[in-house]
Design a protein around this motif. Structure first.
Motif, PDB file in Angstrom:
ATOM      1  N   MET A 119       0.819  -1.188   0.000  1.00  0.00           N
ATOM      2  CA  MET A 119       0.000   0.000   0.000  1.00  0.00           C
ATOM      3  C   MET A 119       0.866   1.255   0.000  1.00  0.00           C
ATOM      4  SD  MET A 119      -2.987   1.165   2.637  1.00  0.00           S
ATOM      5  CE  MET A 119      -2.156   2.224   3.777  1.00  0.00           C
ATOM      6  N   PHE A 120       1.886   1.285   0.820  1.00  0.00           N
ATOM      7  CA  PHE A 120       2.726   2.473   0.954  1.00  0.00           C
ATOM      8  C   PHE A 120       3.316   2.887  -0.391  1.00  0.00           C
ATOM      9  CE2 PHE A 120       6.692   4.695   1.858  1.00  0.00           C
ATOM     10  CZ  PHE A 120       6.271   5.643   2.772  1.00  0.00           C
ATOM     11  N   LYS A 121       3.782   1.916  -1.155  1.00  0.00           N
ATOM     12  CA  LYS A 121       4.432   2.224  -2.432  1.00  0.00           C
ATOM     13  C   LYS A 121       3.468   2.796  -3.465  1.00  0.00           C
ATOM     14  CE  LYS A 121       8.216  -0.997  -1.875  1.00  0.00           C
ATOM     15  NZ  LYS A 121       8.930  -2.149  -2.405  1.00  0.00           N
ATOM     16  N   SER A 122       2.169   2.587  -3.280  1.00  0.00           N
ATOM     17  CA  SER A 122       1.193   3.116  -4.234  1.00  0.00           C
ATOM     18  C   SER A 122       0.795   4.563  -3.921  1.00  0.00           C
ATOM     19  CB  SER A 122      -0.051   2.232  -4.269  1.00  0.00           C
ATOM     20  OG  SER A 122      -0.744   2.314  -3.047  1.00  0.00           O
TER      21      SER A 122
ATOM     22  N   ILE B 134      -0.222  10.132   5.377  1.00  0.00           N
ATOM     23  CA  ILE B 134      -0.658   8.921   6.067  1.00  0.00           C
ATOM     24  C   ILE B 134      -0.360   9.058   7.558  1.00  0.00           C
ATOM     25  CG2 ILE B 134       1.512   7.686   5.673  1.00  0.00           C
ATOM     26  CD1 ILE B 134      -0.238   5.137   5.301  1.00  0.00           C
ATOM     27  N   GLY B 135      -1.265   8.547   8.358  1.00  0.00           N
ATOM     28  CA  GLY B 135      -1.087   8.491   9.803  1.00  0.00           C
ATOM     29  C   GLY B 135      -1.634   7.163  10.288  1.00  0.00           C
ATOM     30  N   ILE B 136      -1.135   6.683  11.403  1.00  0.00           N
ATOM     31  CA  ILE B 136      -1.582   5.386  11.915  1.00  0.00           C
ATOM     32  C   ILE B 136      -1.931   5.512  13.395  1.00  0.00           C
ATOM     33  CG2 ILE B 136      -0.952   2.976  12.315  1.00  0.00           C
ATOM     34  CD1 ILE B 136       0.993   3.268   9.931  1.00  0.00           C
TER      35      ILE B 136
ATOM     36  N   VAL C 287       3.929  11.540   2.762  1.00  0.00           N
ATOM     37  CA  VAL C 287       4.695  10.342   2.410  1.00  0.00           C
ATOM     38  C   VAL C 287       6.148  10.685   2.093  1.00  0.00           C
ATOM     39  CG1 VAL C 287       4.902   8.512   0.671  1.00  0.00           C
ATOM     40  CG2 VAL C 287       2.678   9.043   1.677  1.00  0.00           C
ATOM     41  N   ARG C 288       6.379  11.823   1.463  1.00  0.00           N
ATOM     42  CA  ARG C 288       7.752  12.192   1.086  1.00  0.00           C
ATOM     43  C   ARG C 288       8.672  12.334   2.300  1.00  0.00           C
ATOM     44  NH1 ARG C 288       4.672  16.672   0.528  1.00  0.00           N
ATOM     45  NH2 ARG C 288       5.264  18.503   1.721  1.00  0.00           N
ATOM     46  N   LYS C 289       8.090  12.478   3.499  1.00  0.00           N
ATOM     47  CA  LYS C 289       8.889  12.648   4.712  1.00  0.00           C
ATOM     48  C   LYS C 289       9.036  11.355   5.516  1.00  0.00           C
ATOM     49  CE  LYS C 289       7.752  17.512   5.369  1.00  0.00           C
ATOM     50  NZ  LYS C 289       7.206  18.505   6.306  1.00  0.00           N
ATOM     51  N   ILE C 290       8.517  10.244   4.987  1.00  0.00           N
ATOM     52  CA  ILE C 290       8.540   8.977   5.724  1.00  0.00           C
ATOM     53  C   ILE C 290       9.519   8.016   5.070  1.00  0.00           C
ATOM     54  CG2 ILE C 290       7.187   6.998   6.500  1.00  0.00           C
ATOM     55  CD1 ILE C 290       4.699   8.796   6.310  1.00  0.00           C
ATOM     56  N   ASP C 291      10.419   7.488   5.860  1.00  0.00           N
ATOM     57  CA  ASP C 291      11.333   6.452   5.397  1.00  0.00           C
ATOM     58  C   ASP C 291      10.571   5.127   5.331  1.00  0.00           C
ATOM     59  OD1 ASP C 291      14.115   5.300   4.987  1.00  0.00           O
ATOM     60  OD2 ASP C 291      13.463   4.237   6.812  1.00  0.00           O
TER      61      ASP C 291
ATOM     62  N   PHE D  15       8.449   2.998   8.198  1.00  0.00           N
ATOM     63  CA  PHE D  15       7.044   2.655   8.010  1.00  0.00           C
ATOM     64  C   PHE D  15       6.839   1.150   8.178  1.00  0.00           C
ATOM     65  CE2 PHE D  15       3.368   1.527   5.402  1.00  0.00           C
ATOM     66  CZ  PHE D  15       2.419   2.393   5.914  1.00  0.00           C
ATOM     67  N   SER D  16       7.702   0.360   7.586  1.00  0.00           N
ATOM     68  CA  SER D  16       7.605  -1.103   7.694  1.00  0.00           C
ATOM     69  C   SER D  16       7.744  -1.566   9.139  1.00  0.00           C
ATOM     70  CB  SER D  16       8.678  -1.774   6.832  1.00  0.00           C
ATOM     71  OG  SER D  16       8.440  -1.516   5.480  1.00  0.00           O
ATOM     72  N   ARG D  17       8.664  -0.946   9.883  1.00  0.00           N
ATOM     73  CA  ARG D  17       8.836  -1.308  11.301  1.00  0.00           C
ATOM     74  C   ARG D  17       7.580  -0.968  12.102  1.00  0.00           C
ATOM     75  NH1 ARG D  17      13.884   0.833  10.321  1.00  0.00           N
ATOM     76  NH2 ARG D  17      13.395   2.778  11.407  1.00  0.00           N
ATOM     77  N   ILE D  18       6.977   0.177  11.802  1.00  0.00           N
ATOM     78  CA  ILE D  18       5.747   0.574  12.508  1.00  0.00           C
ATOM     79  C   ILE D  18       4.647  -0.445  12.251  1.00  0.00           C
ATOM     80  CG2 ILE D  18       3.879   2.279  12.537  1.00  0.00           C
ATOM     81  CD1 ILE D  18       6.075   4.426  12.054  1.00  0.00           C
ATOM     82  N   ILE D  19       4.439  -0.786  10.989  1.00  0.00           N
ATOM     83  CA  ILE D  19       3.389  -1.747  10.633  1.00  0.00           C
ATOM     84  C   ILE D  19       3.668  -3.107  11.273  1.00  0.00           C
ATOM     85  CG2 ILE D  19       2.342  -3.035   8.716  1.00  0.00           C
ATOM     86  CD1 ILE D  19       1.446  -0.097   8.909  1.00  0.00           C
ATOM     87  N   SER D  20       4.905  -3.545  11.237  1.00  0.00           N
ATOM     88  CA  SER D  20       5.269  -4.847  11.817  1.00  0.00           C
ATOM     89  C   SER D  20       5.072  -4.879  13.326  1.00  0.00           C
ATOM     90  CB  SER D  20       6.725  -5.180  11.498  1.00  0.00           C
ATOM     91  OG  SER D  20       6.896  -5.324  10.115  1.00  0.00           O
TER      92      SER D  20
END
Length: 106
Positions: free
Chosen positions: A1-4, A11-13, A29-33, A37-42
């Motif tokens: 999803m992030f890549k799209s 985005i916020g979670i 999104v341009r400010k998020i590594d 993001f992957s670590r947050i989701i995991s």
């Protein structure tokens, strides 16, 4: 999803059980590594009760930080869908969402 997402998308979670927790403030999104993001989701796990009312309320607050006539704000709710804590009556939950997004329900 992030890549799209586009670089100007935001985005916020919000993670929630009986209490909400902002794990990623609404951020372009341009400010998020992507690794962050992957670590947050995991790191998100199911635990405790489900206070959908407060989770959605915090989500609405978070997307309102980037409110604009040129944007489409969306909330994606990932849950078992069974409110077990806080407000548990679906009619009241919907009324609360309406009050927060449009005004009082008649």
């Amino acid at each position: 999803m992030f890549k799209s997402l586009k670089k100007d998308d935001v985005i916020g979670i919000i993670e929630f059980n009986e209490q909400p927790k902002t794990v990623l403030k609404a951020t372009p999104v341009r400010k998020i590594d992507i690794n962050k993001f992957s670590r947050i989701i995991s790191g998100i796990t199911a635990d405790g009760g489900t206070d959908i009312n407060i989770g959605i309320s915090y989500g609405i607050d978070e997307i309102s930080r980037y409110k604009s006539n040129n944007t489409l704000n969306q909330i994606y709710l990932f849950s078992d869908g069974n409110p077990t804590s806080g407000e548990t009556e679906w009619i009241r939950i919907r009324q609360n969402i309406d009050k927060k997004t449009r005004g009082n329900i008649r």
